[in-house]
Every structure is written in structure tokens, then in C-alpha cells.
Scaffold this active site. Structure first.
Site, PDB file in Angstrom:
ATOM      1  N   GLY A  29       0.833  -1.208   0.000  1.00 41.56           N
ATOM      2  CA  GLY A  29       0.000   0.000   0.000  1.00 41.56           C
ATOM      3  C   GLY A  29       0.856   1.242   0.000  1.00 41.56           C
ATOM      4  CG  ASN A  30      -0.192   4.689  -1.513  1.00 41.78           C
ATOM      5  OD1 ASN A  30      -0.856   5.584  -1.007  1.00 41.78           O
ATOM      6  ND2 ASN A  30      -0.632   3.990  -2.570  1.00 41.78           N
ATOM      7  CG  HIS A  31       2.824   6.619   3.953  1.00 44.97           C
ATOM      8  ND1 HIS A  31       2.567   5.913   5.100  1.00 44.97           N
ATOM      9  CD2 HIS A  31       4.121   6.381   3.657  1.00 44.97           C
ATOM     10  CE1 HIS A  31       3.657   5.286   5.485  1.00 44.97           C
ATOM     11  NE2 HIS A  31       4.621   5.549   4.606  1.00 44.97           N
TER      12      HIS A  31
END
Ligand code: C5P
Length: 219
Positions: A29-31
Site C-alpha cells: 500500500g502507500n501513505h
């Protein structure tokens, strides 16, 4: 009317991160928090638009009678949802931080710890915005770019490659801009001009972006 400049317009927005499954319990995933996309969705609805918000996993909600919130997890799911609504839309805004690669194989059982290293083979995801750019007829198409280097040049390449009307550039080098923060500092890049905006709350940034879209729609 003056205060509802987006009345009668259908706006499709993607927001948030995507999660790409590795096995039943893990993902890549990512932020991305989704705040920018949700702020645009809410503001567009307040300006009279009918909004469909396709959101990856976030902690946010959006309760407004003119916003339909569709929750997805992976890039592929976001791609399928975006495609199914695109034809009937006036404006598409790609504010999601979509994964560029996903695991090529998803393990059906939790991967056990064994050797000292583990390799995952990744494969490209669909580029939602680029694919809509190829399908586009009268729709206005807006993208985002978050760059760490050669920002303007990279943003211009995306603007062209994805067939966009404009691209919103936010730099990680600017304090208080980008992921998670409540504020953002953007430039809007058109094929033939560039507009720089001050650091401000995402709600106001949303209004700046929508004002550009209103201009495009009225041109
Ligand atoms: O990842 P990239 O920097 O190319 O993203 C630029 C724009 O393209 C963003 O608006 C993003 O939402 C969109 N995008 C997309 N599908 C992807 C990758 C990016 O819609 N797979």
C-alpha cells in the site's frame, strides 16, 4: 446559478491509496490518506455537482446527499468501477495514489517465514487515468502528480501521455504539502500555462481546483 456553478454536472473522483494483496493478511500500500480527493468531492457537491467518489481504503467518510461513495480495495477494482461510470460523466478527477505494481501471484495461504530473503514478483497494474484518457470524448480529465525530482518536467509528460486537461502538481519538497497533512501547496499545469498557488487548507485547495474546472466547462 451563481452559487451552484456545478449544478447538473456529473463528477467522478478517485481517492485514497490502493491495497494490492500479497497473501490473505498482507498487502502493498502507500501513505495516501484520501483527504485531498474527499475534500474535492465534498466541495464539488456543495457547488451543485452530482459526485461519484471511488475510494480506496481510508478512515474517512462522506455524508452528502449528492455524493455516492463506492469503496474499493485494489487498483483493479478501482479501474473496473471508474470504467463503468466514465461514459456518463462530465469530469474525471484522478486523486487516488494508485499502486503502479501488484504481486503477480497472490498466495492463497499466509506466506510462512523461512529463508533469510524472500522475493516477490510484481507486475504492472492498469493505469486508470491513461486508459480513460484514450476513451475520452467530451469529458474533462484531471490528474495529480506527486514528484520528488524533476517535478515539472515529469508532470508535463504525464499531462501529455494521459491526455489530461490539466495536472495538479504537489511537491514533497514543500513543507506542509502532500500525504496526510491538512494543507497542500499546488501548481496547476496546462499544456500552455502554469499557475502557482500558496500553501493552504485542502478545502481551499479543492475550491481552487474546482474553479479551474468550472472555467474549463464554461469555455
Ligand atoms: O502514478 P502517477 O504519478 O502516474 O499518477 C499520476 C496520476 O495518474 C494521478 O492522478 C493518479 O491518480 C493517476 N493514476 C491512475 N492509475 C494508475 C496510476 C496513476 O489513475 N495506475
Amino acid at each position: 446559478s451563481e452559487d451552484l456553478p456545478l449544478k447538473g454536472k456529473k463528477i467522478l473522483i478517485t481517492a485514497g491509496p490502493t491495497y494490492e494483496a500479497i497473501d490473505p493478511v498482507r498487502f502493498i500500500g502507500n501513505h495516501s490518506s484520501g483527504k485531498m480527493g474527499y475534500a474535492i468531492a465534498r466541495t464539488a457537491a456543495e457547488l451543485g455537482a452530482e459526485v461519484i467518489l471511488i475510494s480506496g481504503p481510508t478512515n474517512l467518510g462522506l455524508d452528502h446527499k449528492s455524493v455516492e461513495l463506492i469503496r474499493v480495495t485494489s487498483t483493479h477494482e478501482m479501474f473496473v468501477a471508474a470504467n463503468s461510470y466514465f461514459e456518463d460523466t462530465d469530469v474525471f478527477i484522478g486523486a487516488a495514489a494508485v499502486a503502479d505494481y501488484r504481486p503477480k501471484f497472490v498466495a492463497d495461504k499466509k506466506i510462512k517465514k523461512s529463508g533469510d530473503s524472500l522475493s516477490l514478483e510484481l507486475t504492472k497494474t492498469e493505469d486508470i487515468l491513461a486508459s480513460l484518457g484514450e476513451m475520452k470524448r467530451n469529458q474533462k480529465l484531471i490528474g495529480f502528480a506527486l514528484e520528488t525530482n524533476n517535478e515539472e518536467e515529469n508532470a508535463r509528460k504525464k499531462l501529455k501521455r494521459k491526455n489530461l486537461d490539466f495536472i495538479v502538481l504537489n511537491s514533497l519538497q514543500d513543507k506542509g504539502a502532500g500525504f496526510k497533512s491538512e494543507t497542500n501547496k499546488i501548481s496547476i499545469i496546462y499544456p500552455d500555462k502554469k499557475k502557482d498557488f500558496d500553501l493552504k487548507p485542502k478545502k481551499e485547495v479543492a475550491l481552487d481546483i474546482l474553479n479551474e474546472i468550472i472555467e474549463l466547462l464554461n469555455a
